[in-house]
Design a protein around this motif. Structure first.
Motif, mmCIF file in Angstrom:
data_model
loop_
_atom_site.group_PDB
_atom_site.id
_atom_site.type_symbol
_atom_site.label_atom_id
_atom_site.label_comp_id
_atom_site.label_asym_id
_atom_site.label_seq_id
_atom_site.Cartn_x
_atom_site.Cartn_y
_atom_site.Cartn_z
ATOM 1 N N GLN B 174 1.108 -1.350 -0.002
ATOM 2 C CA GLN B 174 0.450 0.284 0.258
ATOM 3 C C GLN B 174 1.110 1.066 -0.077
ATOM 4 O O GLN B 174 2.033 1.415 0.483
ATOM 5 C CB GLN B 174 -1.166 -0.353 1.152
ATOM 6 N N VAL B 238 -5.046 5.933 2.255
ATOM 7 C CA VAL B 238 -3.478 5.266 2.603
ATOM 8 C C VAL B 238 -4.443 3.734 1.491
ATOM 9 O O VAL B 238 -5.950 3.758 1.322
ATOM 10 C CB VAL B 238 -4.242 4.637 3.820
ATOM 11 N N VAL B 239 -4.357 3.833 0.091
ATOM 12 C CA VAL B 239 -4.519 2.394 -1.223
ATOM 13 C C VAL B 239 -3.312 1.708 -2.261
ATOM 14 O O VAL B 239 -2.394 1.981 -1.145
ATOM 15 C CB VAL B 239 -5.387 3.571 -2.372
ATOM 16 N N PRO B 240 -3.727 0.552 -2.234
ATOM 17 C CA PRO B 240 -3.523 0.131 -2.895
ATOM 18 C C PRO B 240 -2.439 0.950 -3.629
ATOM 19 O O PRO B 240 -2.925 1.672 -3.997
ATOM 20 C CB PRO B 240 -3.545 -1.672 -3.464
ATOM 21 N N ASP B 241 -0.914 -0.186 -4.208
ATOM 22 C CA ASP B 241 -0.324 0.255 -5.087
ATOM 23 C C ASP B 241 -1.199 0.292 -6.186
ATOM 24 O O ASP B 241 -0.641 1.446 -7.122
ATOM 25 C CB ASP B 241 0.689 -1.223 -5.304
ATOM 26 N N VAL B 262 -2.398 -5.856 0.456
ATOM 27 C CA VAL B 262 -3.838 -6.170 -0.013
ATOM 28 C C VAL B 262 -3.476 -7.834 -0.855
ATOM 29 O O VAL B 262 -2.698 -7.227 -1.821
ATOM 30 C CB VAL B 262 -3.866 -4.891 -0.543
#
Lengths: 287, 287
Positions: B174, B238-241, B262
DNA sequence: GCCCTGTGATACCTGCCGGGTATCACCGCG
DNA sequence: CGCGGTGATACCCGGCAGGTATCACAGGGC
């Protein structure tokens, strides 16, 4: 979009299983004409043909197969709702008296583990009463689904854990149980191929869903029968290590090198939210 | 032991959710007295008190909580049975024309993976038509349960895989998405603690089940809002790649060292038996 | 060919129960 | 002490679930 009534599902499942309106009606305790009409209404409401009526009974269409599966699941869910609600009946104050838990276990399996689990849980503060429900092989899944049980001990690869949450508790190997005097009984280890191809000892066959697969071995339905048949030199069985506890003097257990390991899991319906269940799982995980 | 009708479950769930007979009756499109009577009958048949009637609405008892959960599950199962049967309608010859599959995907997630999956499956001989159903965050589980979807892409740890069969497809880290000019945006890496405690950039809040948890961050309900708020320097996410694909020039993504990975899974109802689904899962596993 | 048997479908009736309207009993509140 | 809003009760009605009688049809003996 109107929703299916469980009555309709019950009717359809009965007809689909019996493949016969008359017998289905009898099983449902009603006359045949209303059943016929109900199924027709169901087909009209779904806009789908469910049955192919032949002279000589009926056959399911593709859509009928789907509804049979899905309908059974829905009926199980409704039955589970009723049972679990009834059992939660006494405990009115939320978080107060925790209900009893029903634990489904295949009869005669996991003596040791079950004993340890019950002891460990009983030692916990505020633990609920556990009712142990002994059942046949593979019956645990149905019991969990329709609410007769809250939690089960299951054994892969025989039970399927699909649709349940679970936690692995123990792993064991398998042994071949042979008549004590048999030549193979002298071996240190055996392979599956060894026991599968013994002409004088065909593998015994257990029923799955009430019917026996075809094969040469004797048809059995409990462990006593199996033990006796082995002692008589009529068959051989492949069982988990822990089954050694019920072997007779006339039996010899030989480890199998290539049999899949048997894993005992504690399993419960995925959506379960019971405090008592959580406690039991916690106790199990600590074993 | 009589079985609950879905009509009764529908009524009870409505009352339990509204905590009010009048509003529940309105929602159900009926008058209040029959509703009252139906619930009383239900309580009598179950032999259990489900609701505590106060002046000023009603409250659930423990048993009522149980029936609310179990009843929702049963209603979902019934709805799923109807939907899946309807969709199986055309395909009458067993094993013949495979039905369409509905794949639920969180909108804007897993572009890349989804594209690859659809391509790989379409290349298979005899593949079914796939309908992609874009849904909100966390909605996949409900869609699978009530039959609006047959299979879904889910992302742990946000989605729960409880009750479904699944196969992991991909794992990613993330990143923190910050306004490009922010001091933290210059860092090579960040920790969760770093982004959680930035006073001028409170973490945005997503609704869960329609309601927002309390907190200082702005309430958002789609990615465009989020992107805009970050660009305006009002929040951090905050997020996934893989979310990097929709970042703006005004955004900076900084890898997080201690964020949970994730995992994208393909998931489906545990009891599913569709050929088309099996093919899709096989294609997914080969990715 | 015939009838006999067993299948599911149809016609028609009846009683129950799900649902509606009107009203009540209760209680907190201004 | 009325007033509003809660759920419960009383009573009525229509639809539909279920029953009985019967039909239409297809096989299978003879």
């Amino acid at each position: 979009m109107d929703t299916l009534e469980t009555r309709e599902l019950r009717y359809f499942v009965a007809v689909a299983e019996e493949q016969h309106f008359g017998r289905a009606a009898e099983r449902l305790g009603m006359a045949q004409p209303p059943l016929s009409r109900a199924i027709q209404q169901l087909e009209r409401r779904l806009g789908v043909c469910l049955l192919q009526r032949n002279r000589r009974g009926v056959r399911l269409t593709g859509a009928g197969e789907v509804l049979l599966h899905e309908g059974r699941a829905a009926l199980d869910a409704a039955a589970a709702a009723a049972r679990r609600t009834r059992r939660a009946g006494g405990a009115d104050s939320p978080g107060g008296p925790r209900g009893r838990l029903v634990l489904a276990v295949k009869a005669a399996a996991s003596h040791e583990l079950l004993r340890k689990l019950l002891d460990a849980y009983a030692a916990e503060p505020g633990s609920a009463e556990i009712e142990v429900l002994l059942c046949g092989v593979g019956e645990q899944e149905e019991l969990l689904r329709d609410g007769r049980a809250d939690v089960a001990l299951m054994h892969t690869p025989w039970n399927s854990l699909a649709g349940f949450d679970s936690e692995a508790l123990a792993t064991e190997g398998q042994v071949a149980v042979l008549p004590a005097g048999h030549p193979l009984a002298a071996r240190e280890t055996l392979s599956l191929a060894d026991v599968r191809d013994v002409p004088d000892l065909p593998l015994a066959r257990w029923p799955t869903h009430g019917t026996y697969a075809p094969g040469p071995g004797p048809e059995i339905h409990n462990q006593t029968q199996l033990a006796q048949l082995i002692a008589l030199g009529r068959t051989v069985a492949v069982v988990p290590d822990s089954a050694r506890s019920w072997l007779w003097a006339e039996h010899t257990a030989v480890p199998l090198t290539d049999a899949p390991p048997v894993v005992t899991h504690i399993a419960w319906p995925a959506h379960s939210r019971s405090l008592a269940l959580a406690g039991l799982v916690r106790a199990a995980a600590r074993l």
